[in-house]
Enzyme design. Structure first.
Site, PDB file in Angstrom:
ATOM      1  N   ARG A 210       0.837  -1.214   0.000  1.00  0.00           N
ATOM      2  CA  ARG A 210       0.000   0.000   0.000  1.00  0.00           C
ATOM      3  C   ARG A 210       0.873   1.267   0.000  1.00  0.00           C
ATOM      4  O   ARG A 210       0.585   2.238   0.700  1.00  0.00           O
ATOM      5  CB  ARG A 210      -0.930   0.031   1.224  1.00  0.00           C
ATOM      6  CG  ARG A 210      -2.001  -1.032   1.226  1.00  0.00           C
ATOM      7  CD  ARG A 210      -3.032  -0.744   0.116  1.00  0.00           C
ATOM      8  NE  ARG A 210      -4.194  -1.620   0.245  1.00  0.00           N
ATOM      9  CZ  ARG A 210      -4.271  -2.863  -0.232  1.00  0.00           C
ATOM     10  NH1 ARG A 210      -3.252  -3.383  -0.896  1.00  0.00           N
ATOM     11  NH2 ARG A 210      -5.351  -3.573  -0.076  1.00  0.00           N
TER      12      ARG A 210
ATOM     13  N   GLU B 289      -5.956   3.886   5.878  1.00  0.00           N
ATOM     14  CA  GLU B 289      -5.554   3.613   4.501  1.00  0.00           C
ATOM     15  C   GLU B 289      -6.006   4.703   3.538  1.00  0.00           C
ATOM     16  O   GLU B 289      -5.268   5.062   2.627  1.00  0.00           O
ATOM     17  CB  GLU B 289      -6.116   2.256   4.076  1.00  0.00           C
ATOM     18  CG  GLU B 289      -5.440   1.728   2.845  1.00  0.00           C
ATOM     19  CD  GLU B 289      -6.345   0.869   1.998  1.00  0.00           C
ATOM     20  OE1 GLU B 289      -7.440   1.320   1.633  1.00  0.00           O
ATOM     21  OE2 GLU B 289      -5.926  -0.259   1.697  1.00  0.00           O
TER      22      GLU B 289
ATOM     23  N   SER C  88     -11.114  -1.050   3.045  1.00  0.00           N
ATOM     24  CA  SER C  88     -10.365  -1.180   4.303  1.00  0.00           C
ATOM     25  C   SER C  88     -10.067   0.211   4.844  1.00  0.00           C
ATOM     26  O   SER C  88      -9.517   1.044   4.122  1.00  0.00           O
ATOM     27  CB  SER C  88      -9.026  -1.886   4.055  1.00  0.00           C
ATOM     28  OG  SER C  88      -9.227  -3.158   3.502  1.00  0.00           O
TER      29      SER C  88
END
Ligand code: EPU
Length: 352
Positions: free
Chosen positions: A166, A344, A241
């Site tokens: 990520r 995130e 998420s």
């Protein structure tokens, strides 16, 4: 050509969370010329710029964006085949899942596990989107971007993108570049990637599935977790998420195991090795094991009933409530396990 400039544009309908205030100005950017003109206009106005694409990974503050929002809408997919490989060039504003569906229908392997992800193609390299055993870093060969500092177009090769879990160089310098297009290399007639336990288990004991079958299965799995956008799903308003899965040292992981035992948590701590010293622990597990419950509600926001890592907006809420609730979840994890969760999504006009 005059700039397609709009004023006081509500941003909530442009995000999957459906939260946040309005943009002072918004410009629809459907080509590179408009992008350059829009950036110059913003500079002349001394206005901060927010680049918005699919809005699926974005938290916008209740006061909105006191500046210019660039709504990226460039379209176009081109491809060129060489032997059993195909090079695909995709404009930043292409809806990601339409691209995946197209490549799977052509029999080009490489994106099948990334099915059902909302958002646009240009956003995928920024946080190196990944799911079910694939990540875009596996197939991206280059990112075409506009460099706001040098005011030039640049092509960044995959090795220079600094991809991690990520993560990428683009994520670390969000204000310096605008992605224009991505280039991917896919495998014509290639086998599907069956690397993620939950996915590979569904094909155990059967013949090797086609990439189309794998796409269907990934869509089913995601639907079961409310991770595809479905207008009838009560968990639909989310940013996927909400936290990344923390990567911790093995010592910290042992502490998590000890704390879980001390608090009578029944399920074992899931751990995925990252390297010799580090493991990844699912944030969803940490959230539940620290006492939060799927479906738990705080006013107009709450945890998804189907996945403990998705914070859901039930309608009529505020970003401040969402952020407050996210902090409650993160604090419970910190207090019980000493592990810090990091959001995130990108935050705009609001701080974590
Ligand atoms: N788990 C729970 N409770 C839940 C859900 C999961 O305890 O409600 C635990 C289970 O132990 C499960 C583990 O968490 O085995 C992992 O769950 P899952 O397979 O659903 O994946 P994830 O780690 O929660 C990540 C990505 C997702 C991606 C899936 C599948 C991150 C932050 N998220 O989720 O990406 O779809 O893997 O590959 O890495 C996104 O980024 O928005 C996203 C949805």
């Amino acid at each position: 050509m005059p700039l397609p400039l709009e004023h006081h544009v509500p941003l909530a309908p442009r995000t999957t969370l459906e939260l946040g205030g309005a943009a002072k100005h918004l410009i629809d950017v459907s080509n590179e010329h408009t992008l350059i003109d829009a950036l110059r206009w913003a500079e002349g106005e001394n206005s901060p710029v927010l680049v918005l694409a699919g809005g699926s990974n974005l938290v916008i503050g209740d006061e909105g964006w006191d500046g210019v929002v660039l709504q990226i809408s460039m379209r176009g997919i081109e491809h060129e085949c060489t032997g059993d490989r195909v090079r695909v060039r995709v404009a930043a504003g292409e809806p990601w899942d339409e691209l995946v569906a197209h490549t799977v229908a052509q029999g080009w392997a490489g994106l099948e596990c990334l099915s059902g992800i909302p958002g646009s193609a240009g956003a995928t390299p920024i946080q190196n989107v990944g799911a079910y055993g694939q990540e875009v870093a596996d197939v991206i060969t280059a990112v075409h971007l506009w460099d706001r500092r040098s005011e030039q177009r640049r092509v960044v090769s995959k090795d220079a993108c600094g991809f991690g879990y990520r993560d990428s160089i683009f994520k670390r310098e969000p204000d310096s570049v605008v992605v224009l297009a991505i280039e991917l290399e896919l495998h014509i007639g290639g086998e599907p990637t069956l690397r993620y336990g939950e996915l590979s288990r569904s094909f155990e004991g059967r013949n090797s599935p086609t990439i189309a079958r794998v796409r269907d299965r990934v869509l089913e799995l995601r639907r079961g977790k409310s991770m595809v956008i479905d207008p009838d799903d009560p968990n639909r308003r989310s940013a996927g998420s909400f936290f990344t899965n923390p990567i911790v040292t093995r010592d910290v992981a042992e502490h998590v195991v000890a704390q879980a035992r001390r608090h009578g948590v029944e399920r074992d701590v899931p751990q995925y090795p990252v390297d010799d010293q580090h493991v990844k622990i699912p944030a969803a597990w940490l959230i539940e094991a620290s006492g939060s419950r799927k479906g738990e509600r705080h006013g107009a926001v709450g945890l998804s009933t189907r996945h403990a890592l998705a914070i859901v907006h039930h309608g009529g809420g505020k970003t401040s409530q969402l952020v407050e609730f996210a902090r409650v979840l993160a604090d419970r994890v910190q207090q019980r396990f000493g592990v810090q969760l990091r959001p995130e999504p990108v935050f705009a006009g609001v701080r974590w």
